[in-house]
Write a protein that holds these residues in place. Structure first.
Motif, mmCIF file in Angstrom:
data_model
loop_
_atom_site.group_PDB
_atom_site.id
_atom_site.type_symbol
_atom_site.label_atom_id
_atom_site.label_comp_id
_atom_site.label_asym_id
_atom_site.label_seq_id
_atom_site.Cartn_x
_atom_site.Cartn_y
_atom_site.Cartn_z
ATOM 1 N N ILE A 67 0.463 -0.768 -0.351
ATOM 2 C CA ILE A 67 0.348 0.120 -0.031
ATOM 3 C C ILE A 67 0.595 1.008 -0.115
ATOM 4 O O ILE A 67 1.580 1.524 1.145
ATOM 5 C CB ILE A 67 -0.508 -0.237 1.163
ATOM 6 N N ASN A 68 1.218 1.755 -1.145
ATOM 7 C CA ASN A 68 1.791 3.182 -1.228
ATOM 8 C C ASN A 68 1.262 4.423 -1.418
ATOM 9 O O ASN A 68 2.352 5.292 -1.000
ATOM 10 C CB ASN A 68 2.084 2.594 -2.622
ATOM 11 N N GLU A 69 -0.027 4.725 -0.965
ATOM 12 C CA GLU A 69 -1.313 5.440 -0.820
ATOM 13 C C GLU A 69 -2.224 5.699 -0.784
ATOM 14 O O GLU A 69 -2.991 4.714 -0.362
ATOM 15 C CB GLU A 69 -0.753 5.945 -2.771
ATOM 16 N N GLY A 70 -2.794 6.979 -0.496
ATOM 17 C CA GLY A 70 -3.847 6.886 0.446
ATOM 18 C C GLY A 70 -4.188 6.808 1.272
ATOM 19 O O GLY A 70 -2.897 7.350 2.782
ATOM 20 N N THR A 71 -5.405 7.027 2.470
ATOM 21 C CA THR A 71 -5.184 6.873 3.874
ATOM 22 C C THR A 71 -4.570 5.858 4.571
ATOM 23 O O THR A 71 -3.869 5.473 6.127
ATOM 24 C CB THR A 71 -6.417 7.560 4.483
ATOM 25 N N ASP A 72 -4.612 4.705 4.241
ATOM 26 C CA ASP A 72 -3.956 3.503 4.539
ATOM 27 C C ASP A 72 -3.349 3.268 4.790
ATOM 28 O O ASP A 72 -2.486 2.810 5.430
ATOM 29 C CB ASP A 72 -5.045 2.376 3.586
ATOM 30 N N ALA A 73 -1.975 3.639 3.534
ATOM 31 C CA ALA A 73 -1.115 4.053 3.772
ATOM 32 C C ALA A 73 -0.149 4.560 5.011
ATOM 33 O O ALA A 73 1.221 4.403 5.388
ATOM 34 C CB ALA A 73 -0.230 5.092 2.548
ATOM 35 N N GLN A 74 -1.199 5.292 5.789
ATOM 36 C CA GLN A 74 -0.207 5.995 7.230
ATOM 37 C C GLN A 74 -0.520 4.813 8.680
ATOM 38 O O GLN A 74 0.337 5.165 9.181
ATOM 39 C CB GLN A 74 -1.222 6.777 7.503
#
Length: 660
Positions: free
Chosen positions: A186-193
């Motif tokens: 997962i490299n982008e989006g809110t989940d990446a945090q």
């Protein structure tokens, strides 16, 4: 000035050492480690008893030490080892493929100083393009158990792990599970945090499809013992639905879990192959709560905290704790319910319904084979307990204990028909036939509520109290009562009951016709006292008397709970004149399901003959004279009868249950 000989020796040794170190450094920096691959592959293969291979490029690159460390250790250079196309073979018997593990890329940073005391400290480990194909057979053997070389002198400490893309297949013949997972970054989006990897699940469980997916952290900070690793997953495995979300505590050596857990499915028993926790056969269920796991030594203790859920038509909430102790696991906790159905609860103690039985007493079998799987100490409180076609119970309170196949409900208290019932139950399942004991005291049960579906009882008042102390053997309630011995007693306090019922028992024909035409009335009940002794399933009356304002009814005989038959004589005696009263003793025989109640033929025949004779010889009007009941009978001393019955019951409560 010439240098002394000792000084020359020291300088020479230092120079030699420096040259050796320089040579080692040059060798390490310039050596082609691919030339060492055959030797490394062979040594590892010999140690694990399985083929190990580094098929791709093997390199060693040196880096400056970790700046986060204190003191001189931060300046110690560290090797960073990278290897491509690394694999470990599967055993020949597996059906998941020739390789247990294949890794496209491995990069490991090693701290050199711990090597001096035989510890491999990997400060950073990154793996990518990982493929795992593992299998466990029904006998417990598996593909990830390697050759046993005895205790190792070396320890391995991985401080930081970074995961990359990968594929997993896990085949478990024992539980008929074929699980596949595919992970990607997962490299982008809110989940990446919060998360680093996303995965999808597929496969089959017990021939039913498996679907699901979830997210996990990409980097495991294993150096910090308080680190948390985020997990979110959901899966449908056959008829079971599972969802988890939370943290794994100390991923380096997992010591705890704290997850929000949601479960649902056709039966809780289906979870045993996945959890290892023995759960009962139940109707469809769903539940949500916190799953907390704490590691103690080599075992895990589990707590399902503050959960809420439903089982069939019942609701449950509370906290349960499971400890895998020896010789049996222990289940403890407290449960509450607003409504609990017995048909949902029955399977938890191993009963199975038998709708084809023609018996009146319950014949559901207790399966004691499951009782030895665990011990239990659980408190339960419920607002309402329902069994189909029966009177609902309220305010249930019990303490359920199971120890070495001995089940006790001490106490088992509840409200019923406006009154209360207190009891203690013990079921010893260590033998082939359950050894059962019960003590019960019922107080202030309302007659009207005891017969909610009998229209003629709805105008009745009065209260029933009863006591029982019985012991028997059997694997069903029917069998236990059929072999039981002990004592039974019951009293009905002063009140009023339906005149229709009493007149029907006394065969007062005129009153029956009157009631049918003009409705039921009430009659004063002075008392009822019943006292039985039970031997081998047969309850024999010691005294059974009913006293009302208008009649005294004596009942003698027995009730056979083994054969489910009645053999009673009912002798009504009226207190006043009754016109057109048969005034004859009754019999109550037959079975519980098909009782036969009628007048004794001898006295009835004498009355009929007298009526015919008087009509023929004297006058037809005289035919009614034998049907007139002058009815002079002394009333029962109700106070004495009730006192005697209460004394008998109280004595029975203080004595051990008799096993005649």
């Amino acid at each position: 000035m010439k240098k002394s000989r000792p000084l020359k020796i020291v300088l020479g040794l230092c120079a030699t050492l420096l040259l050796v170190l320089t040579a080692i450094v040059i060798f390490l920096l310039t050596f082609d480690w691919n030339r060492a691959r055959p030797w490394i592959n062979q040594r590892v293969s010999d140690n694990i008893g399985r083929e190990f291979a580094i098929n791709g490029d093997l390199r060693v690159r040196w880096e400056q030490g970790d700046a986060t460390e204190s003191g001189w250790r931060r300046y110690v250079p560290r090797p960073r080892i990278s290897a491509a196309d690394v694999s470990i073979a599967n055993p020949a018997w597996t059906s998941t493929g020739p390789r247990l593990v294949s890794v496209g890329s491995i990069v490991a940073a090693v701290h050199p100083l711990p090597l001096l005391h035989k510890e491999v400290a990997i400060t950073d480990l990154a793996v990518d393009k990982v493929t795992v194909a593992a299998q466990r057979r029904a006998d417990g053997s598996n593909t990830w158990t390697f050759k046993d070389n005895g205790p190792s002198e070396w320890d391995i400490d991985i401080q930081r792990l970074t995961l990359g893309d990968g594929d997993l297949r896990y085949l478990d013949d024992g539980i008929r599970l074929d699980l596949r997972a595919r992970a990607s970054g997962i490299n982008e989006g809110t989940d990446a945090q919060k998360y680093g990897l996303r995965f999808d699940l597929s496969g089959s469980y017990r021939d039913a499809p498996v679907t699901g997916g979830g997210k996990v952290g990409k980097v495991l900070a294993l150096r910090d013992e308080h680190a948390n690793f985020p997990v979110q997953a959901n899966a449908n495995l056959g008829k079971n639905k599972i969802a988890v979300e939370g943290m794994v505590t100390d991923p380096r050596k997992p010591a705890g879990l704290d997850l929000k857990l949601t479960l649902g499915g056709a039966s809780m028993a289906d979870l045993y192959p996945l959890t290892g926790v023995l759960l009962p056969e139940t109707p469809p269920y769903t539940t949500t709560g916190r799953l907390i796991g704490k590691k103690a030594g080599a075992t895990w203790n589990w707590t399902y905290k503050d959960f809420t859920g439903t089982v069939g038509g019942s609701d449950l909430e509370g906290t349960l704790a499971y400890s895998p102790r020896q010789p049996r696991p222990l289940l403890t906790g407290a449960l509450t319910s607003r409504q609990l159905r017995l048909e949902d609860l029955g399977p938890t103690i191993g009963t199975k319904g038998n709708d084809k039985s023609d018996k009146a007493l319950p014949v559901d079998q207790f399966n004691t084979a499951k009782w030895g799987a665990l011990d239990a100490d659980v408190k339960f409180t419920g607002k309402k307990l329902v069994r189909t076609h029966d009177i609902p119970l309220q305010d249930i309170e019990t303490h359920i204990r199971m120890k070495d196949k001995v089940l006790t409900l001490t106490p088992l208290n509840f409200g019923m028909a406006g009154g209360t019932i207190t009891s203690n139950v013990k079921l010893d399942g260590r033998q082939k036939q359950i050894d059962a004991q019960i003590r019960m005291a019922a107080r202030h049960l309302k007659i009207r509520q005891l017969f909610p579906k009998l229209e003629s009882m709805q105008a009745s008042v009065g209260e029933v109290s009863a006591d029982a102390a019985l012991a028997g053997k059997g694997n069903s309630v029917s069998a236990m009562l059929a072999s039981s011995s002990g004592e039974l007693g019951a009293t009905v306090s002063e009140g009023s009951v339906s005149k229709f019922i009493l007149e029907a028992a006394g065969l007062n024909i005129a009153n029956l016709v009157f009631v049918k035409l003009f409705g039921d009335k009430q009659i004063q009940l002075n008392c009822l006292a019943g006292d039985f002794v039970v031997e081998h399933g047969k309850a024999q009356t010691r005294r059974f008397v009913v006293d009302t304002k208008e009649a005294v009814i004596d009942i003698t005989g027995n009730v056979d709970m083994a054969k489910e038959t009645l053999d009673l004589d009912v002798r009504p005696q009226t207190k006043g004149v009754r016109i057109i009263s048969l005034r004859t003793p009754l019999y109550a025989r037959g079975t519980f399901t098909n009782p036969d109640v009628g007048p004794q033929k001898g006295p009835l025949a004498l009355k009929a003959g007298a009526a015919v004779a008087l009509a023929t010889i004297v006058n037809p009007a005289a035919a009614i004279i034998p049907l007139v009941n002058p009815g002079k009978v002394e009333p029962v001393d109700c106070a004495a009868a009730l006192a005697q019955a209460n004394q008998t019951r109280n004595e029975a409560k203080t004595q051990p249950v008799k096993k005649h």
